[in-house]
Scaffold this active site. Structure first.
Site, mmCIF file in Angstrom:
data_model
loop_
_atom_site.group_PDB
_atom_site.id
_atom_site.type_symbol
_atom_site.label_atom_id
_atom_site.label_comp_id
_atom_site.label_asym_id
_atom_site.label_seq_id
_atom_site.Cartn_x
_atom_site.Cartn_y
_atom_site.Cartn_z
ATOM 1 N N ALA A 253 0.827 -1.208 0.000
ATOM 2 C CA ALA A 253 0.000 0.000 0.000
ATOM 3 C C ALA A 253 0.866 1.265 0.000
ATOM 4 C CB ALA A 253 -0.927 -0.008 1.210
ATOM 5 N N HIS A 254 0.176 2.414 -0.045
ATOM 6 C CA HIS A 254 0.888 3.689 -0.171
ATOM 7 C C HIS A 254 1.770 3.986 1.031
ATOM 8 C CE1 HIS A 254 -3.073 5.761 1.393
ATOM 9 N NE2 HIS A 254 -2.559 4.934 2.269
#
Length: 350
Positions: free
Chosen positions: A249-250
């Protein structure tokens, strides 16, 4: 525009002398024996090299038909054919596999007529851009980069020298990929992170303004996703190996030389240290810190930061359903049992 012409490759029959020289080890025997490939101990033919890296396959050593076997010196006396003794046979096998990989021989220097390359894209020497690939405005390709058929390199992204994108890879805008990286088919580097704000009635998308930085010698498996950062970058260190169907994920950070097996999921802003190994299906919650040298076994769920190197596990292995149902009931009773036990211990002390 570069012409579409075959690359030149040196092609010659390998011998056992070539094999030994490549590994930097001594060999006594028929050094001129031609070798056409690698195989398992059980399946090897007289013109192939086999290897023994797992004691479970020691039973196949006595009957192997291989031209030679790559093995640890402790197993040499059991080998009925010429042997190539090395302390780490599996590493030796990895090094030899590169000699027989046919993929580079199929590369073609230049731009396929069906590819689309922006006028201001910068192309290094001897790049290979295959059919229907797209190189967007401001992108930079290093020397000897290979962009597979149908792949996309987004605007202002940088692909390092000798990096290979297999077919149908998507590198979104503003992504940096280091040298000698390998991106397998279907992976997406730099897609939007999962960011939304709720107003009580619905969701509002948060623009993902960061990028992704992949270090040198990184490999990303097929259909894996590495999301771009919300503000800063998602950063994958040097020599990180990522298996297929992994979700990062980011704003996640992965330290150098770590390895992630298939179906690992890492939530946003978690930091994984160097030399970590995450087993298949492991999940890491967001905003955690995992120190260097941590191994998380398969299907484990990590919900708290880990500050001490070691091996960590959670969950239970499969069992008969009837036994699992009994255990599930008892699991719900654990809190009550613990309280009763504490009361008994207190009463005994008193």
């Amino acid at each position: 525009m570069l012409p579409w012409v075959p690359m030149t490759h040196t092609s010659h029959q390998l011998t056992l002398a070539d094999i030994a020289n490549h590994l930097g080890i001594a060999f006594s025997g028929n050094t001129q024996q031609p070798i056409r490939g690698l195989a398992t101990l059980k399946d090897a033919q007289p013109d192939q090299v086999a290897f023994l890296a797992n004691r479970a396959y020691l039973k196949d050593l006595a009957t192997t038909q291989a031209a030679a076997v790559l093995l640890h010196p402790e197993h040499g006396k059991h080998c009925p054919v010429p042997r190539l003794e090395i302390d780490n046979p599996y590493l030796g096998y990895a090094q030899l596999s590169q000699l027989f990989d046919p993929l580079p021989a199929r590369d073609i220097v230049g731009i396929h007529p069906t590819a689309v390359v922006a006028e201001d894209a910068q192309l290094g020497a001897d790049v290979c851009i295959q059919a229907h690939a797209v190189i967007e405005a401001g992108a930079v390709l290093g020397d000897r980069a290979v962009i597979g058929a149908g792949s996309v390199v987004g605007a202002d992204s940088i692909i390092g020298e000798a990096t290979r994108l297999h077919a149908n890879v998507t590198v979104c805008h503003g992504v940096v990929v280091g040298k000698r990286a390998i991106l397998q088919s279907g992976c997406v580097i730099g897609g939007d992170g999962f960011g939304f704000a709720h107003d009580g009635a619905g969701w509002h998308k948060i623009a993902q303004l960061g990028g992704v930085v992949l270090g040198d010698d990184v490999e990303v498996g097929s259909c894996s996703s590495i999301d771009r950062g919300a503000l800063g970058d998602t950063v994958i260190g040097n020599d990180v190996k990522i298996d297929s169907q992994v979700q990062i994920a980011h704003n996640v950070t992965i330290g150098d030389h770590s390895a992630l097996a298939g179906c690992v999921g890492i939530a946003g802003s978690t930091k994984v240290g160097k030399h970590c190994m995450l087993g298949g299906g492991a999940g890491l919650s967001g905003h955690l810190t995992i120190c260097d040298g941590v191994q998380v076994t398969g299907m484990s769920l990590v919900t708290n930061s880990i500050h001490t190197p070691g091996i960590y596990s959670s969950g239970t292995g499969a069992m008969a359903n009837t036994q699992w149902r009994k255990n599930a009931v008892r699991f719900k009773q654990l809190d009550d049992i613990a309280k009763r036990l504490a009361r008994l211990e207190k009463k005994q002390r008193d």
